[in-house]
Design a protein around this motif. Structure first.
Motif, PDB file in Angstrom:
ATOM      1  N   LEU A  37     -13.382   1.367  -5.973  1.00 40.17           N
ATOM      2  CA  LEU A  37     -13.411  -0.051  -5.613  1.00 40.17           C
ATOM      3  C   LEU A  37     -14.317  -0.875  -6.508  1.00 40.17           C
ATOM      4  CD1 LEU A  37     -13.388  -0.380  -1.713  1.00 40.17           C
ATOM      5  CD2 LEU A  37     -11.599  -0.976  -3.343  1.00 40.17           C
ATOM      6  N   HIS A  38     -15.488  -0.325  -6.858  1.00 45.22           N
ATOM      7  CA  HIS A  38     -16.448  -1.104  -7.629  1.00 45.22           C
ATOM      8  C   HIS A  38     -15.980  -1.336  -9.070  1.00 45.22           C
ATOM      9  CE1 HIS A  38     -17.380   3.050  -8.710  1.00 45.22           C
ATOM     10  NE2 HIS A  38     -18.038   2.599  -9.771  1.00 45.22           N
ATOM     11  N   LEU A  39     -14.905  -0.666  -9.473  1.00 50.40           N
ATOM     12  CA  LEU A  39     -14.409  -0.803 -10.841  1.00 50.40           C
ATOM     13  C   LEU A  39     -13.290  -1.827 -10.967  1.00 50.40           C
ATOM     14  CD1 LEU A  39     -14.328   2.993 -11.783  1.00 50.40           C
ATOM     15  CD2 LEU A  39     -16.092   1.305 -12.345  1.00 50.40           C
ATOM     16  N   ARG A  40     -12.841  -2.393  -9.853  1.00 47.53           N
ATOM     17  CA  ARG A  40     -11.771  -3.387  -9.882  1.00 47.53           C
ATOM     18  C   ARG A  40     -12.145  -4.589  -9.023  1.00 47.53           C
ATOM     19  NH1 ARG A  40      -7.004  -1.782 -12.263  1.00 47.53           N
ATOM     20  NH2 ARG A  40      -6.577   0.466 -12.425  1.00 47.53           N
ATOM     21  N   SER A  41     -11.492  -5.722  -9.321  1.00 47.04           N
ATOM     22  CA  SER A  41     -11.638  -6.907  -8.496  1.00 47.04           C
ATOM     23  C   SER A  41     -10.773  -6.738  -7.257  1.00 47.04           C
ATOM     24  CB  SER A  41     -11.202  -8.153  -9.278  1.00 47.04           C
ATOM     25  OG  SER A  41     -11.238  -9.306  -8.465  1.00 47.04           O
ATOM     26  N   VAL A  42     -11.387  -6.892  -6.078  1.00 48.51           N
ATOM     27  CA  VAL A  42     -10.668  -6.605  -4.832  1.00 48.51           C
ATOM     28  C   VAL A  42     -11.115  -7.577  -3.754  1.00 48.51           C
ATOM     29  CG1 VAL A  42     -12.394  -4.898  -4.165  1.00 48.51           C
ATOM     30  CG2 VAL A  42     -10.112  -4.765  -3.178  1.00 48.51           C
ATOM     31  N   GLU A  43     -10.220  -7.881  -2.823  1.00 45.59           N
ATOM     32  CA  GLU A  43     -10.537  -8.775  -1.712  1.00 45.59           C
ATOM     33  C   GLU A  43      -9.570  -8.492  -0.565  1.00 45.59           C
ATOM     34  OE1 GLU A  43     -10.012 -12.703  -3.235  1.00 45.59           O
ATOM     35  OE2 GLU A  43      -7.825 -12.588  -3.246  1.00 45.59           O
ATOM     36  N   PRO A  44      -9.925  -8.893   0.664  1.00 49.87           N
ATOM     37  CA  PRO A  44      -8.983  -8.722   1.785  1.00 49.87           C
ATOM     38  C   PRO A  44      -7.713  -9.519   1.547  1.00 49.87           C
ATOM     39  CG  PRO A  44     -11.191  -9.204   2.590  1.00 49.87           C
ATOM     40  CD  PRO A  44     -11.209  -9.445   1.109  1.00 49.87           C
ATOM     41  N   HIS A  45      -6.617  -9.074   2.164  1.00 50.23           N
ATOM     42  CA  HIS A  45      -5.321  -9.750   2.014  1.00 50.23           C
ATOM     43  C   HIS A  45      -4.597  -9.672   3.360  1.00 50.23           C
ATOM     44  CE1 HIS A  45      -1.189 -10.528   0.658  1.00 50.23           C
ATOM     45  NE2 HIS A  45      -1.724 -11.034  -0.435  1.00 50.23           N
ATOM     46  N   PRO A  46      -3.855 -10.716   3.711  1.00 51.33           N
ATOM     47  CA  PRO A  46      -3.060 -10.618   4.950  1.00 51.33           C
ATOM     48  C   PRO A  46      -2.164  -9.386   4.927  1.00 51.33           C
ATOM     49  CG  PRO A  46      -3.034 -12.864   4.114  1.00 51.33           C
ATOM     50  CD  PRO A  46      -3.704 -12.027   3.054  1.00 51.33           C
ATOM     51  N   VAL A  62      -2.016  -5.575  -6.624  1.00 50.09           N
ATOM     52  CA  VAL A  62      -1.332  -4.611  -5.757  1.00 50.09           C
ATOM     53  C   VAL A  62      -1.979  -4.696  -4.381  1.00 50.09           C
ATOM     54  CG1 VAL A  62      -0.840  -2.192  -5.309  1.00 50.09           C
ATOM     55  CG2 VAL A  62      -0.693  -3.064  -7.622  1.00 50.09           C
ATOM     56  N   VAL A  63      -1.157  -4.968  -3.380  1.00 48.99           N
ATOM     57  CA  VAL A  63      -1.654  -5.035  -2.006  1.00 48.99           C
ATOM     58  C   VAL A  63      -1.560  -3.642  -1.395  1.00 48.99           C
ATOM     59  CG1 VAL A  63      -1.364  -6.075   0.272  1.00 48.99           C
ATOM     60  CG2 VAL A  63      -0.968  -7.449  -1.788  1.00 48.99           C
ATOM     61  N   LEU A  64      -2.725  -3.046  -1.130  1.00 51.56           N
ATOM     62  CA  LEU A  64      -2.808  -1.718  -0.540  1.00 51.56           C
ATOM     63  C   LEU A  64      -3.046  -1.862   0.957  1.00 51.56           C
ATOM     64  CD1 LEU A  64      -5.245  -0.117  -3.157  1.00 51.56           C
ATOM     65  CD2 LEU A  64      -2.743  -0.130  -3.212  1.00 51.56           C
ATOM     66  N   THR A  65      -2.326  -1.088   1.748  1.00 52.15           N
ATOM     67  CA  THR A  65      -2.431  -1.193   3.200  1.00 52.15           C
ATOM     68  C   THR A  65      -2.852   0.136   3.814  1.00 52.15           C
ATOM     69  OG1 THR A  65      -0.760  -2.941   3.329  1.00 52.15           O
ATOM     70  CG2 THR A  65      -1.176  -1.683   5.340  1.00 52.15           C
ATOM     71  N   LEU A  66      -3.892   0.092   4.634  1.00 53.89           N
ATOM     72  CA  LEU A  66      -4.266   1.246   5.446  1.00 53.89           C
ATOM     73  C   LEU A  66      -3.567   1.089   6.787  1.00 53.89           C
ATOM     74  CD1 LEU A  66      -8.093   1.717   4.754  1.00 53.89           C
ATOM     75  CD2 LEU A  66      -6.159   2.871   3.684  1.00 53.89           C
ATOM     76  N   GLU A  67      -2.455   1.797   6.940  1.00 56.16           N
ATOM     77  CA  GLU A  67      -1.621   1.605   8.124  1.00 56.16           C
ATOM     78  C   GLU A  67      -2.341   2.013   9.408  1.00 56.16           C
ATOM     79  OE1 GLU A  67       2.259   3.250   7.681  1.00 56.16           O
ATOM     80  OE2 GLU A  67       2.511   2.491   5.647  1.00 56.16           O
ATOM     81  N   TYR A  68      -3.305   2.925   9.305  1.00 52.74           N
ATOM     82  CA  TYR A  68      -4.024   3.384  10.494  1.00 52.74           C
ATOM     83  C   TYR A  68      -4.746   2.228  11.177  1.00 52.74           C
ATOM     84  CZ  TYR A  68      -3.256   8.183   8.924  1.00 52.74           C
ATOM     85  OH  TYR A  68      -2.681   9.365   8.542  1.00 52.74           O
ATOM     86  N   ILE A  69      -5.223   1.251  10.388  1.00 55.34           N
ATOM     87  CA  ILE A  69      -5.961   0.134  10.971  1.00 55.34           C
ATOM     88  C   ILE A  69      -5.249  -1.197  10.741  1.00 55.34           C
ATOM     89  CG2 ILE A  69      -8.192   1.307  10.810  1.00 55.34           C
ATOM     90  CD1 ILE A  69      -8.777  -0.316   8.287  1.00 55.34           C
ATOM     91  N   GLN A  70      -4.046  -1.145  10.150  1.00 53.18           N
ATOM     92  CA  GLN A  70      -3.247  -2.357   9.934  1.00 53.18           C
ATOM     93  C   GLN A  70      -4.037  -3.421   9.185  1.00 53.18           C
ATOM     94  OE1 GLN A  70       0.391  -2.843  11.169  1.00 53.18           O
ATOM     95  NE2 GLN A  70      -0.174  -0.780  10.530  1.00 53.18           N
ATOM     96  N   ARG A  71      -4.646  -3.020   8.067  1.00 54.97           N
ATOM     97  CA  ARG A  71      -5.401  -3.931   7.221  1.00 54.97           C
ATOM     98  C   ARG A  71      -4.963  -3.749   5.779  1.00 54.97           C
ATOM     99  NH1 ARG A  71      -6.642  -5.743  11.455  1.00 54.97           N
ATOM    100  NH2 ARG A  71      -8.692  -6.426  12.226  1.00 54.97           N
ATOM    101  N   SER A  72      -4.886  -4.863   5.051  1.00 55.82           N
ATOM    102  CA  SER A  72      -4.483  -4.827   3.648  1.00 55.82           C
ATOM    103  C   SER A  72      -5.588  -5.403   2.763  1.00 55.82           C
ATOM    104  CB  SER A  72      -3.196  -5.641   3.422  1.00 55.82           C
ATOM    105  OG  SER A  72      -2.092  -5.076   4.100  1.00 55.82           O
ATOM    106  N   ILE A  73      -5.629  -4.926   1.511  1.00 57.65           N
ATOM    107  CA  ILE A  73      -6.519  -5.485   0.499  1.00 57.65           C
ATOM    108  C   ILE A  73      -5.718  -5.707  -0.776  1.00 57.65           C
ATOM    109  CG2 ILE A  73      -8.595  -4.416   1.443  1.00 57.65           C
ATOM    110  CD1 ILE A  73      -8.362  -2.260  -0.723  1.00 57.65           C
ATOM    111  N   ALA A  74      -6.146  -6.674  -1.577  1.00 56.57           N
ATOM    112  CA  ALA A  74      -5.475  -6.968  -2.841  1.00 56.57           C
ATOM    113  C   ALA A  74      -6.365  -6.515  -3.993  1.00 56.57           C
ATOM    114  CB  ALA A  74      -5.176  -8.456  -2.954  1.00 56.57           C
ATOM    115  N   VAL A  75      -5.800  -5.720  -4.891  1.00 56.20           N
ATOM    116  CA  VAL A  75      -6.532  -5.179  -6.030  1.00 56.20           C
ATOM    117  C   VAL A  75      -5.937  -5.752  -7.315  1.00 56.20           C
ATOM    118  CG1 VAL A  75      -7.204  -3.088  -7.257  1.00 56.20           C
ATOM    119  CG2 VAL A  75      -6.960  -3.046  -4.766  1.00 56.20           C
ATOM    120  N   GLU A  76      -6.769  -6.368  -8.142  1.00 57.91           N
ATOM    121  CA  GLU A  76      -6.280  -6.939  -9.397  1.00 57.91           C
ATOM    122  C   GLU A  76      -6.010  -5.821 -10.399  1.00 57.91           C
ATOM    123  OE1 GLU A  76      -7.801 -10.130 -12.768  1.00 57.91           O
ATOM    124  OE2 GLU A  76      -8.381 -10.421 -10.662  1.00 57.91           O
TER     125      GLU A  76
END
Length: 201
Positions: A125-134, A165-179
């Motif tokens: 994570l610390h090597l890429r730009s990332v933020e929460p995403h709907p 790329v929007v990555l989703t952890l389906e276990y918690i129904q949360r997505s993040i966007a990675v540049e």
């Protein structure tokens, strides 16, 4: 030939020593649901209790009403962090102030997260730009094939002049966007990653 006393000692070692430890289940990563805006406080309590945990953070630039600017470290998955425990240690975790539930399935039994997913987040994570995403479940799927987070799969979107790329952890129904760059991606399924076919974020 071992005496009766030696055999009794060896039997006790098997029951209470090294051999007995093999019967304990290995710790796994579980998602811990917390009180809103208390993720960092819960992480502090877990650290005090020496419970292994992981709270993913991202950096966000904010501007206050007086015009001053500040960069904040905020939870990447609001309301969640991850604990590395055995199932039997759930009660110990839930004794922590602000810890509401260890995420479970339909039977309410805690469901472990995929180890490789958590390890990828911890190391990349610390090597890429990332933020929460709907939450996003439908779209053009691709795999990150190189660099940090390689192997993780998600849905490609475009934001301004960059790809994410929007990555989703389906276990918690949360997505993040990675540049990412287009060279880092390989499409999944049929077709190519055409710029015109990628929706805006």
């Amino acid at each position: 030939m071992a005496s009766l006393g030696q055999r009794i000692v060896e039997s006790k070692q098997t029951l209470f020593g090294k051999s007995a430890s093999h019967s304990l289940p290995e710790p796994r990563w579980f998602a811990l649901y917390t009180t809103s805006r208390h993720e960092k406080r819960v992480a502090q309590h877990l650290a005090q209790r020496q419970i292994e945990h992981y709270l993913p953070l991202y950096r966000s630039a904010r501007k206050w009403a007086d015009g001053s600017k500040v960069v904040l470290d905020l939870p990447l998955f609001p309301g969640y962090l991850f604990v590395h425990i055995r199932r039997t240690e759930r009660v110990r975790v839930l004794e922590v102030p602000g810890a509401l539930a260890v995420v479970g399935g339909s039977g309410r039994e805690p469901i472990p997260m995929p180890d490789e997913a958590i390890e990828s987040l911890r190391t990349g994570l610390h090597l890429r730009s990332v933020e929460p995403h709907p939450l996003l479940m439908v779209g053009k799927r691709a795999r990150i094939r190189s660099g940090a987070l390689a192997g993780m799969e998600g849905i490609v979107v475009r934001k301004k002049n960059s790809l994410r790329v929007v990555l989703t952890l389906e276990y918690i129904q949360r997505s993040i966007a990675v540049e990412v760059s287009a060279d880092d991606l390989e499409p999944l399924g049929c077709g190519h990653l055409s710029e015109t076919a990628i929706p805006n974020a």
